[in-house]
Design an enzyme around this catalytic site. Structure first.
Site, PDB file in Angstrom:
ATOM      1  N   GLY A 201       0.773  -1.233   0.000  1.00 59.20           N
ATOM      2  CA  GLY A 201       0.000   0.000   0.000  1.00 59.20           C
ATOM      3  C   GLY A 201       0.801   1.277   0.000  1.00 59.20           C
ATOM      4  CG  ASN A 284       8.979   3.293  -2.586  1.00 60.05           C
ATOM      5  OD1 ASN A 284       8.589   2.155  -2.785  1.00 60.05           O
ATOM      6  ND2 ASN A 284       8.228   4.347  -2.863  1.00 60.05           N
ATOM      7  CG  ASP A 329       8.571   1.700  -6.580  1.00 60.18           C
ATOM      8  OD1 ASP A 329       8.368   1.518  -5.378  1.00 60.18           O
ATOM      9  OD2 ASP A 329       8.044   0.989  -7.467  1.00 60.18           O
TER      10      ASP A 329
END
Length: 712
Positions: A201, A284, A329
């Protein structure tokens, strides 16, 4: 140097030595029957009891019945068709003659491991609209076995315990803070009476954590939050981790807690019996673009890191941050493995990690001490790594939010190595990595603002989407590859490499038979010589394989099992590059092989290519620009870059809805297809926005139709 100064120095370098001894944790009684800690640690040759086979997570099996001399006799023993036509990412487990696996949508199946007879099935009935907050398909990477139970994390955020014999529900626990921003796709781990699980998420509004639950009751025992909360609230609520969170808060800027901060623990979790630590990787920081929400120029601890906590209490022990200031990311969620190696002339107990950022790390498993790192794939986000501290020197051009220019990163967010499990053979000393070479463009979005739904990355995706240009597409395709890489973790060098047509190939399995098994994106299941990489055997699986294989014995006969089923984030997002390894489709199956197996798969349905037949474009340039911007932010994660889908989700260039404004509005705004996972975006978009997206799709369809007519 006094202790306080020493701890601060270690924090600055990204690794901390052992913290104060933790307080005693709540009393939890581990199981004494069924699958126990001792059984997982011993890893009896014929069984596969946890995600990485044993606590080391090396995915090495001592079985050797199948070897280079006998591999030619390997054939299909049995198969099971699955009713979930999404990406299949789980590693099956086997205990006492029963094979357990999860499938997409968090379903669980139990089979007779020798015959394939289905024993039971469990469906947690995950609402299909959950897809709207699942970045990377409705996947699930496996179950845990412990005591008399089977555990699975569900896409909508539950931790579920099932009776191992019957599949009946024992208990269910909502493991995530809310069901708006969180999902679970990873495999739980079990140790010391605890079931360990994190969440996904981070691209939404999640705050990363790792939590431990009592195996028998589902009661939460401890929770380590990766990202600190609001400093004005203090950190007393973090209990034994108050000091760790206070230290981390100094490395963040702005009001990071309002968007959660990211750092989700969506995959790698390892329990180390030798140190009594749990090691895990973190995602991240969010948003990706640090300037979008003013999260500052600090390291944003403990994101993009390997973190270790006390297994009984969850108290912080050490961390090593692999990607400070992560804006690309570069999750550190790739699988971690434990090993005993001679490093620098000294025997060391180490953690081995090959995360997305392209460097292979060797860390001391007890203290987090940095022992070395070398790039195993092409990378341009750094100009090097400090050999003593492991701190990367970030390429100034890679700070795209500062330059205001696009930065084409190698690796990109798909990673030089992502979640696909790697394996290691003590016979060869090599680690077998499913590696990728995939560049990704990054451009900071000016005046970005958060929204109530969808990705919160702070990027401007429309200007860097793949253009309808034959030359650009050809160049991008040529540069997008993958490989099976054999890496020597002591020499920190390649031993051999098997080139692949494309990226996103399956996880690996190493065996004492001198073999490495891997499925690939082109639809093959292959066995290689572990010493040389020579190709020894293959089987046409009819679909891409992204999951990792495993092996087991029943009545003295060795089997090899793998889940087949193309899907996942690469298929959803990569657009024209999604089929780089060849045209594939999703045919989800569990495939099981043995020597002398003579099973046959039914003939696959013929591949068909839909013909583009779009309506005439009647919009304006302003509508296309607006629609392209909105599509990149809200739609591309499911329907593909530049409106080119990979095959799993609908390709909107072919949709009949794009010819009808009212139909488009009913889907995008009114949620007419919510039951299929296409939820309403009315929280973020207006009817005029849906119309702009429609015009963008019509324009894109006509552009690609023109390319087809020219023979592109």
């Amino acid at each position: 140097m006094n202790r306080f100064v020493a701890v601060l120095a270690a924090l600055a370098l990204g690794a901390c030595s052992r913290a104060d001894e933790p307080a005693a944790g709540p009393a939890v009684s581990p199981p004494t029957a069924g699958v126990t800690d001792a059984m997982i640690a011993a890893a009896a040759g014929g069984e596969w009891l946890t995600h990485g086979r044993d606590y080391s997570e090396q995915r090495f099996s001592p079985l050797q019945q199948i070897d280079p001399a006998t591999i030619g006799e390997l054939g299909l023993a049995w198969f099971a068709d699955l009713d979930t036509a999404r990406g299949q990412e789980a590693t099956p487990l086997m205990h006492d003659g029963v094979l357990y696996t999860s499938t997409a949508w968090s379903k669980v199946l139990a089979f007779d491991a020798a015959t394939g007879r289905q024993i039971w099935a469990y469906d947690p009935k995950v609402p299909r609209e959950t897809l709207a907050r699942a970045c990377c398909d409705a996947v699930n990477r496996g179950v845990a076995l412990y005591g008399d139970k089977v555990y699975v994390g569900t896409l909508d955020g539950r931790l579920v315990a099932l009776d191992a014999k019957t599949g009946k529900l024992a208990w269910s626990k909502l493991a995530v803070p809310d069901q708006d921003s969180y999902t679970i796709t990873g495999a739980p781990r079990a140790a010391k009476g605890l079931i360990l699980i994190g969440s996904g998420g981070a691209e939404y509004k999640a705050r990363g954590y790792l939590a431990a639950f009592d195996w028998a009751t589902g009661k939460e025992v401890w929770r380590f939050n990766v990202v600190p909360g609001n400093p004005e609230d203090g950190f007393a609520g973090e209990g034994v981790n108050a000091k760790a969170m206070e230290a981390a808060a100094k490395t963040w800027g702005g009001e990071w807690w309002t968007l959660g901060g990211g750092g989700t623990v969506w995959d790698s979790i390892v329990y180390d019996p030798r140190t009594d630590l749990v090691l895990f990787g973190t995602g991240n920081a969010e948003p990706w673009n640090p300037a979008a929400h003013d999260r500052g120029e600090g390291d944003a601890l403990y994101t993009a890191s390997v973190v270790a906590v006390d297994a009984s209490t969850g108290q912080y022990r050490w961390h090593f941050q692999e990607t400070p200031e992560d804006r690309w990311d570069f999750d550190s969620n790739a699988p971690i493995m434990l090993a005993d190696l001679e490093i620098g002339g000294k025997q060391r107990h180490v953690a081995l990690h090959a995360p997305k950022n392209g460097y292979f790390y060797v860390l001391d498993a007890e203290t987090g001490e940095f022992l070395g790192a070398r790039p195993f794939a092409t990378q341009n986000w750094t100009t090097g790594i400090d050999p003593k501290t492991g701190k990367p020197a970030i390429n100034p051009e890679a700070r795209y939010e500062k330059t205001g220019k696009p930065f084409i990163a190698l690796p990109g967010g798909f990673g030089a190595h992502s979640w696909h499990p790697m394996s290691m053979s003590p016979q060869t000393g090599l680690v077998y990595i499913p590696a990728n070479e995939v560049a990704v463009p990054y451009l900071a979005k000016k005046d970005w603002k958060e929204s109530a739904i969808g990705y919160q990355t702070g990027l401007d995706g429309a200007p860097v989407s793949m253009p309808a240009d034959r030359a650009v597409r050809s160049q991008a395709a040529a540069a997008t590859t993958g490989s099976l890489l054999a890496w020597d973790p002591v020499k920190q060098a390649r031993a051999w490499v098997v080139p692949m047509k494309g990226p996103w190939n399956g996880g690996t399995l190493a065996t004492a038979g001198g073999l490495v098994f891997q499925g690939n994106a082109g639809g093959e299941f292959v066995a290689y010589d572990a010493k040389t990489g020579g190709r020894l055997w293959s089987f046409p699986a009819q679909t891409g394989i992204v999951a990792a294989p495993m092996t087991y014995t029943v009545d003295g006969e060795q089997y090899v099992a793998v889940l087949a089923g193309w899907g996942g984030v690469w298929d959803l997002v990569a657009g024209t590059l999604a089929s780089k390894a060849g045209p594939v489709r999703n045919i989800s199956r569990l495939l099981v092989f043995k020597l002398g197996g003579d099973g046959k798969l039914p003939a696959p349905p013929p591949l068909s290519k839909a013909v583009l037949d779009p309506p005439a474009f009647k919009g304006t340039a302003q509508q296309v620009a607006r629609g392209g911007d909105l599509y990149a932010r809200y739609c591309s994660v499911c329907h593909g870059d530049a409106a080119v889908a990979g095959g799993l989700n609908p390709d909107l260039r072919h949709s009949g809805a794009i010819g009808y404004p009212d139909t488009m509005k009913s889907i995008v705004i009114d949620g007419a297809l919510s039951h299929n996972g296409m939820v309403s975006f009315a929280k973020a978009l207006r009817p005029a926005d849906a119309e702009a997206i429609r015009h963008y799709l019509v324009k894109r369809a006509n552009e690609d139709k023109a390319l087809e007519n020219r023979g592109s």
